[in-house]
Structure formats: C-alpha cells, structure tokens
Design a protein around this motif. Structure first.
Motif, short mmCIF file in Angstrom:
data_model
loop_
_atom_site.label_atom_id
_atom_site.label_comp_id
_atom_site.label_asym_id
_atom_site.label_seq_id
_atom_site.Cartn_x
_atom_site.Cartn_y
_atom_site.Cartn_z
N UNK A 267 -96.83 17.38 -77.59
CA UNK A 267 -95.95 18.22 -78.60
C UNK A 267 -94.94 17.38 -79.14
N UNK A 268 -94.62 16.34 -78.44
CA UNK A 268 -93.39 15.44 -79.02
C UNK A 268 -93.75 14.85 -80.45
N UNK A 269 -95.05 14.79 -80.88
CA UNK A 269 -94.66 14.37 -82.18
C UNK A 269 -94.47 15.43 -83.43
N UNK A 274 -85.86 10.36 -82.77
CA UNK A 274 -86.20 9.06 -83.17
C UNK A 274 -87.21 8.56 -82.03
N UNK A 275 -87.69 7.44 -82.23
CA UNK A 275 -88.59 6.51 -81.38
C UNK A 275 -88.20 6.74 -79.93
N UNK A 281 -88.01 10.95 -73.44
CA UNK A 281 -88.36 12.22 -73.20
C UNK A 281 -89.79 12.00 -72.56
N UNK A 282 -90.47 11.23 -72.85
CA UNK A 282 -91.86 10.97 -72.06
C UNK A 282 -91.52 10.46 -70.66
N UNK A 308 -97.50 8.38 -78.79
CA UNK A 308 -97.31 6.83 -79.24
C UNK A 308 -97.81 6.52 -80.50
N UNK A 309 -98.84 6.93 -80.96
CA UNK A 309 -99.47 6.67 -82.14
C UNK A 309 -98.38 6.89 -83.33
N UNK A 310 -97.56 7.68 -83.37
CA UNK A 310 -96.54 7.72 -84.43
C UNK A 310 -95.24 7.09 -84.19
N UNK A 311 -95.27 6.30 -83.00
CA UNK A 311 -93.94 5.43 -82.94
C UNK A 311 -94.15 4.00 -83.83
N UNK A 312 -92.86 3.54 -83.86
CA UNK A 312 -92.98 2.11 -84.34
C UNK A 312 -93.19 1.05 -83.21
#
Lengths: 648, 136
Positions: A267-269, A274-275, A281-282, A308-312
């Motif tokens: 649910x973090x996404x 921020x990244x 948090x993870x 991680x998919x949505x992180x830069x």
C-alpha cells in the motif's frame, strides 16, 4: 523341391552357427539381489493423472474453442462475437441460477446418491431456531458475505469469539461486499480486466467496525483482529487507517501476522511520500518482521517490487532485494519476474519498455527451468508483458518463439486470461511480421488464426501498413487475398482506417492485367466494402464523411474485376452526394478510371469523369474531350450530355 | 405386426408430407439404418434405474421442446456415460447465435441442478429444408 532342400540346409547351418556362438554371448548374472526395493511413493495431486493424460494429446490447430458449439453457425468469427457468445452462455446460466434460488420448490430433486449439496438450492433461514454457530461458520467458509451477515443478525450477535473473528476476517478480505467465486462464472471473470486499486476503496462497514471494537479489547483475539483490519484497509487503499492501526498494534505490543506486512508494503504506492521515505518505510517494516521472528516470504518480495516499480532509480534497489530473497531460499513466482521486467524495462529515459536482450534472456531461462503454480492474479501478466517487450524492442523472432515454447511447457499456458492472451498473440504476430519474409509470416499467421485467436484491428492495420511499405509487386496479391477475407469475416469493415489502408495497399500492388481469379476476389472485396458503406450512409443518422481516395480505390478495383455497373453506381453516388466525401480525386486515379473506360467502352462512366474534371478542374480536361470524341461511338443523348458538359 | 402403426406416417394424396431421415425409417430399421434416441446402460441385465432413466429422458425431451420452442428440427438424442448426460440435436437457424448460447447456458445449468449431474448440449444447426429426406 530343390529350393525346399536348400532351405532345410540353410536352417541347419543357422542352428549350428548359433550353437557355436553361444559361448561368446554375455553370461546371465547368477547373483540376483534377494531384496526387492519398493520405490518411494510419489505424492500426486488430484488432477495429476488428468494432466498427464492431457499431455498425451496433440494440439489440433483447426479445432474449435471448447466453450462453443462445433458447428459453423455457432463458431464465433470475431473477437467481439467470441466475447458476446461466451458471456451470453454465462448469462443463461445466471438466469437458471436465479430460478433455482428463487423458485427452488419447482425443480427440487434429490437424485444424487450420496446427495451432492452443490446441486441443492440454497437454504433460506428466517428464524433464530434454524441457525447456529456451525451454520454461520459454514457460510463464512463459503465466502458468502451477505448470508453470513444475515445469519449473524439472526443469531442476535451471540456467537463464539472464534466465529466473530472469522466473520471480521471475511468482511475485511472482501471489503464487506458479496463477491462471486471464479468457479461459478469463469467467463465473466476471464473477460474482466484486472482492476488496479489506485485509490481508497475501503467500505467503512459499521458491522466490521463494531466487531473490531469488540475483538480488539479481548486479549485472545486482539492480534488477529488488528491483523485482519490492517490487511483489509491496506488492501483496499485506506493507507492512513492501515498505518494508524499498525502503530496502535505496536503500542499494544501485539504480534500481528506476516500477511499484514505484505499488504502494508504494497500500500506504500498509494501514499504521497518521497522515494527516500518509501524506502525507509519498507526498511522499518522488514526490520519489525525480523524482530518479531516472522519469516519472509515471496509475497513480501512481490510487495517490495510492486512498491519499487513507482520509485526512481529502482533497478539496483529491486535487484538487490531479489538476490537477497533468493539467497534466503525463497522461490520467486511469475509475479516477481513480471515486476522485474517492468522495473528493468522502464530504466531507459528515452523509450518505454527498453531492456537489454541478455538480461531479458536470462530472466526467460530462469522462468523456463521452473515449474509454477498460480499464486497471484498478476502471474497472468508475465507472458503477455514478456512478449510485448520482445516485440517493442524488435528482438529477433526466435526470442518470440522461445517465449511461446516456455508458455506451452510445464502447464504454463494456464497463466493467461482472455484479455492477456489477446495481447500476447497480437504481439507475437507483429514480431514475426516485422522480422520474417511475407511468405513465412503467412504460414505462421495461418497456424494461429482463426483457430487459436483472432487478431485485433490494430494488428490488421499494421499488417496492411506492412504491405504498403513494399515496392509495387503483384506477387503479394495472393497473400493479401487471405488477409482481406479475414477483414470481412472478422467483422472489421467498421474500421474506416483499416478499409482505407487495405484498399490503398491492394491498388498499389494491383494492375489491370492480373489473373482473373485474383481480380475477381479483389473485386468482391471492393463490392462488399461498397455495400457496407452504402448501408452505413443510409442507416446512420449523423454524417459519415470518408476520404475520396477510399472510393476511388473501390471504383478502380471494381473496374479491374469487370464489375462496371457497380463502378458506375459508386461514381454516380459520389457525384450526387459530394457532402459524404472529403478531398477530391487525384489526377492519377482519374486517369486510371478513364483508361479503364476506354478499354471496356464505358461511355457513361467516361462522361461522368469528364463532368467531374470540368467541375473541379482536376485532370486533363482537353485530353478527355478529344479521347471521348475519337474513341467512343455516342448516341444522341450522350452527344447532348457531352455538349452540355463542354458548353458549361 | 402388420397392423402396427407407431413410427409410420400416412402417405398424402399430393405427396406433400415432408419426412426427416429419422421419420422416414420405420422402427424395425433401428440398428440397421437408424440409431436409438436414448443411449444408456439402464436396460441391460442388472442395469441401474431403468424406470427412472426413462422418466428423466421424457422430462428432458419435454423441457427442451418447451424451452427451445419450435427450434429443434430433429429428435432429441440423450446419451449417458459415466455421470454425464449429453443431449444432441439439430436446431433451426432462425435467430442470432447469441440467443442460442443463452438458451444453451440456461438449459445446461437448470438440467444439471435437476438431474444432479453435469449436462452438456451438443447442437448442430440447419435450415428447415435441409433436413427433409423425402416427401410422402
């Protein structure tokens, strides 16, 4: 008699030779082991024998889909029809189910021995005396939210703590909504797109809340209640509530289940962080898991990768987790590889879905060597994503064949639903189209279409564009004839762009001196397109404006196929209804039509061409005038028409 | 034997009565030129549920004739093997296949519930005139 004698002699020779050879033969082992070793019993699942039997069957590429009747009238001819027929059948089943549920007395029977409960109509409970804790538990196990809540109400909420906990878990898992099981209506689920939860969808059900309030204050059930609530809220996007509950559980020093961490990480996404905050948090969640002695599993890894998919700059981050989890002996699932593909292909800033071929092949070889079971809905996305990446990166065709072979091996072909399988095959076909010769492509195409799947409009457009990109070559026409037949039979005539492209491609490669059979086929296609367009103009209330190029190509093909009346009909319609077309005839098209008129002595059409040239100023007016006067024998009416055109 | 009338059709003056292949062959041709309409093992020696099976077949035929009103052109063939009932027949091509698929789903599900076993329909389609074997 002589021959018989020689045979006897020969037989004797053979026998004597055998006797001589016997000492040289390998001796039979005299010492046979006295103990018989019984092999270990192999654990087999309930469907293993069926699967083994299925493995012995060869695939018949001409066979019909099992879901449809094996009759030409009932076999769907397009993707749309396939979907409608499947859903229609399911709708009939739903109607029957309605009757069974609401008028059970009319069709009640107890024919099975022993009685099969699944064939009995659902029991209706109206009084407290009819229900009990056990019955409520049965309904909870079935996953029936509505009935469970009804029975809970009938019992006046006086049930055991375990039952209450089970009910809370049910409400949290299904978000307090009645969900149909996939076994009841599989087609509807197969055609339904996978719903991505991107916003807060949590139903703040009062019953769930009151159950939670009651259970959290009891020491026995507090941890389980918090776990259920955290899982539900995190799963349906209510991040703040989930995190709040998690903090509460930490304060109370409760040991929540490992599933909660998986949903919390997933649910973090949804949270606007921020990244760096997401990563920390993870880390916090993982440290907490380790402190509480909870074991890591593949769901946690998948959740990390999905976050991680949505992180830069996520490639090193994701791959490090992947390798760490693998070193812990956690076997990745197809969802893991799907997220890896997503992350690795989004690395490049310039193009989406760009991936290094070696890395891609490494992932494929890992998938090839493993046997998977369906673990998650996302598992079904792997093969279509892999094929899409291979097609978009213009990898050689053997990569596509490799993906297809992996897909067929070890029961992996269950990992595609209807929507994903369409994407998969469309990408596969496009890959072969761009890499192989047209003849090879045709062979490949006929192997899959229409038995395995029906290409979508976009794929057909790409095929036609490919034909257009070739230099003028009439050898392509017999190949094109196949695709044109499919455009008609797959009900693609409604796609105006496809019609335009297909007619343009045919006219490019076609001349007036083709084989009569080919010309007739192409003429039939043009005629079908014209009939369709005419009915469309008559039927539809709004104005359908189509480019003149499309109509001119229809006329040319009709003239090539010696369908002169139809060609005249089209031309006449265009002159009378100029508002239905955009643009104008090109001089080259007018010349071709006029030349055909001269060849076949079509005076009326030639006069119409001349009239169009006079009105629009397009084409060689003088040449047409002179040619009509010198070439055609005009009757009185035609002479008057000519003088009227020239005079005007 | 000579007076038997069942399964035989009267010849019309104008020879205008259409017959299907099944109708054109009299009952004594069963197993020679035409086949049985019900396939099961109930009526062999020590077979299970012979009466029940006959009544169920009657119910299935009545149900299909009513639900698929005027759509069946042929006799309804009922085949039982293992715990499965397969119902075959030729239907008329009168409507869009979507409507037939609705009826297929409806029939299979409802009969499954009533007969407590999986029921499958195996249909073929034809035009009215396609199934006429001869006129008498």
């Amino acid at each position: 008699m002589n021959s018989l004698r020689t045979r006897i002699v020969n037989r004797r020779n053979v026998q004597s030779m055998m006797r001589k050879l016997q000492p040289f033969s390998t001796p039979v082992s005299e010492k046979s082991s006295p103990e018989i070793k019984i092999p270990m019993r192999k654990e087999r699942g309930p469907t293993d024998i069926l699967r083994a039997l299925e493995g012995t069957l060869l695939n018949d590429s001409t066979s019909n889909d099992y879901g449809f009747m094996d009759d030409p009238f009932f076999i769907p001819t397009s993707t749309k029809r396939k979907r409608i027929y499947a859903l229609s059948k399911e709708s009939g089943r739903r109607a029957a189910r309605f009757i069974v549920e609401n008028h059970s007395e009319t069709l009640y029977s107890e024919l099975s021995d022993p009685l099969i409960k699944a064939f009995l109509p659902p029991e209706k409970y109206t009084e407290k005396s009819q229900v009990s804790d056990e019955i409520l538990m049965e309904f909870i196990k079935k996953g029936s939210v509505k009935d469970s809540l009804h029975i809970y109400e009938l019992l006046e909420k006086n049930v055991k703590l375990e039952t209450k906990q089970a009910l809370l878990e049910l409400l949290c898992f299904y978000n307090s909504e009645e969900q149909e099981s996939s076994e009841d209506f599989p087609e509807e689920l197969r055609y339904r797109a996978r719903i991505q939860i991107n916003k807060n969808l949590w139903n703040n059900n009062s019953e769930a809340n009151s159950l939670f309030d009651e259970l959290k204050n009891n020491e026995e059930t507090a941890a389980a209640a918090y776990s259920a609530m955290i899982c539900g809220t995190a799963k349906y996007g209510s991040v703040n509530l989930a995190e709040g509950l998690y903090k509460e559980s930490l304060k109370k020093n409760l040991s929540i289940f490992s599933t909660c961490y998986h949903y919390l990480i997933q649910s973090i996404r949804f949270s606007k962080r921020s990244d760096e905050e997401c990563k920390s948090l993870i880390e916090i969640y993982l440290k907490d898991m380790i402190q509480k002695g909870l074991s890591l599993n593949v769901d946690v890894l998948n959740a990390i990768l999905s976050a991680a998919e949505n992180l830069a700059d996520n490639v090193t981050y994701a791959t490090s987790f992947f390798s760490k989890f693998k070193s812990l002996g956690i076997e990745p699932t197809l969802t893991t590889y799907y997220y890896l593909l997503l992350i690795l292909s989004k690395n490049n800033n310039y193009f989406t879905d760009t991936i290094d071929e070696n890395v891609f092949m490494e992932i494929l070889s890992e998938v090839k060597s493993k046997d998977f079971v369906l673990h998650d809905d996302t598992d079904q996305c792997f093969f279509s994503k892999a094929m899409s990446i291979a097609a978009k990166n213009y990898f050689p065709t053997n990569v596509g064949h490799e993906i297809y072979n992996i897909f067929l091996s070890k029961n992996k072909r269950y990992f595609l639903n209807n929507i994903q399988s369409n994407h998969f095959y469309n990408d596969y076909i496009l890959m072969v189209l761009y890499n192989e010769s047209l003849l090879d492509f045709q062979m490949f195409y006929t192997k899959f279409v229409p038995a395995v799947f029906i290409p979508d409009h976009e794929t057909m457009k790409n095929i036609m564009e490919n034909f257009l990109s070739y230099r003028k070559d009439n050898k392509l026409l017999p190949i094109m004839a196949l695709f044109i037949k499919h455009i008609v039979s797959f009900e693609m005539l409604y796609n105006n762009n496809l019609l335009k492209l297909s007619l343009k491609a045919i006219v490019k490669h076609c001349t007036s001196k083709e084989e009569p059979r080919i010309q007739k086929e192409l003429g039939e296609y043009a005629s079908k397109v014209w009939t369709h367009l005419k009915s469309l103009h008559e039927r539809v209330k709004y104005q359908v404006v189509l480019p003149m190029e499309l109509y001119s190509n229809i006329i040319i093909l009709l003239l090539y196929a010696s369908e002169f009346e139809k060609a005249l009909d089209v031309y006449d319609y265009l002159i009378k209804n100029p508002e239905k077309t955009s643009g104008a005839f090109k001089p080259t098209e007018l010349n071709e039509i006029f030349n055909q008129c001269c060849t076949h002595n079509l005076t009326d059409l030639a006069l119409l061409v001349l009239q169009y040239t006079h009105n629009s100023g397009i084409g060689d007016q003088q040449f047409y005038d002179e040619k009509i006067k010198s070439h055609f024998v005009l009757n009185q009416m035609q002479k008057q028409q000519l003088s009227k055109i020239i005079g005007s | 034997m000579n007076k038997s009338q069942s399964g035989r059709y009267k010849i019309t003056n104008k020879r205008s009565r259409p017959l299907t292949y099944e109708m054109a062959k009299p009952p004594y041709e069963i197993a020679h030129k035409k086949s049985w309409n019900s396939w099961n093992t109930s009526n062999i020696i020590n077979g299970n549920r012979p009466m029940e099976c006959a009544v169920e077949d009657l119910f299935i035929r009545k149900f299909l004739t009513g639900t698929w009103c005027t759509l069946f052109l042929s006799e309804i063939i009922i085949k039982r093997n293992h715990n499965m009932i397969r119902i075959a027949g030729i239907v008329k091509k009168s409507y869009d296949p979507i409507k037939y698929y609705f009826l297929i789903g409806y029939t299979e599900e409802l009969l499954s519930y009533y007969l407590h076993c999986p029921v499958k329909l195996e249909l073929q389609s034809a035009m009215n005139e396609d199934i006429i074997f001869k006129y008498i």
